[in-house]
Design a protein around this motif. Structure first.
Motif, short mmCIF file in Angstrom:
data_model
loop_
_atom_site.label_atom_id
_atom_site.label_comp_id
_atom_site.label_asym_id
_atom_site.label_seq_id
_atom_site.Cartn_x
_atom_site.Cartn_y
_atom_site.Cartn_z
N VAL A 81 0.85 -1.20 0.00
CA VAL A 81 0.00 0.00 0.00
C VAL A 81 0.88 1.25 0.00
N TYR A 83 0.65 5.42 0.11
CA TYR A 83 -0.20 6.58 0.37
C TYR A 83 0.32 7.71 -0.51
N THR A 89 -4.96 5.91 -1.76
CA THR A 89 -4.15 4.71 -1.61
C THR A 89 -4.01 4.00 -2.94
#
Length: 146
Positions: A81, A83, A89
């Protein structure tokens, strides 16, 4: 949020700049670009292709998105993941040999080292779990002076 994801911009972008010598996309090793960044038609994301030397130096590794649980929810390692600058995301999907494209993900929950997704790449898609910050730095063409 894990420590590795909080460092998305800082350490990863620095490593990309160091690896490339000056910028994330210019020659570093044997006059071969460390990364080639290409526009994708009708998209805000770009395709990033690392040279063999750059991918090896960065230790880029991938893992598959899977379907788990009784309801078959998508899951992937939380380390995949990313950011983004605006808080959205994403993950980097492997689209070819040493070739990666940022794809949107919606994280429903996090449990230990895994993220359960309410939206994301299909099961079986390989996503970057080691080196994702460096792929982001290359995509954004951030050099050591930014």
């Amino acid at each position: 949020m894990s420590t590795s994801n909080r460092r998305t911009a800082a350490a990863g972008l620095l490593m990309t700049a160091v690896l490339a010598g000056c910028t994330a996309t210019e020659a570093a090793v044997n006059d071969v670009p460390a990364a080639v960044v290409e526009d994708i038609e009708n998209s805000d994301v770009k395709k990033v292709t690392f040279s063999r030397e750059a991918a090896e130096a960065l230790g880029v590794a991938t893992a598959a998105v899977t379907r788990n649980g009784a309801n078959g929810q998508l899951t992937m390692p939380y380390d995949a993941v990313i950011y983004y600058l605006d808080g959205t995301t994403w993950a980097y999907a492997a689209t070819g040999e040493r070739e990666y494209t940022r794809v949107p993900v919606t994280v429903a929950s996090i449990s230990g080292a895994n993220a359960t997704l309410s939206a994301g790449p299909t099961a079986g898609t390989q996503v970057v779990v080691v080196g994702a910050p460096e792929v982001l730095g290359a995509e954004l063409e951030i050099d050591g002076e930014q």
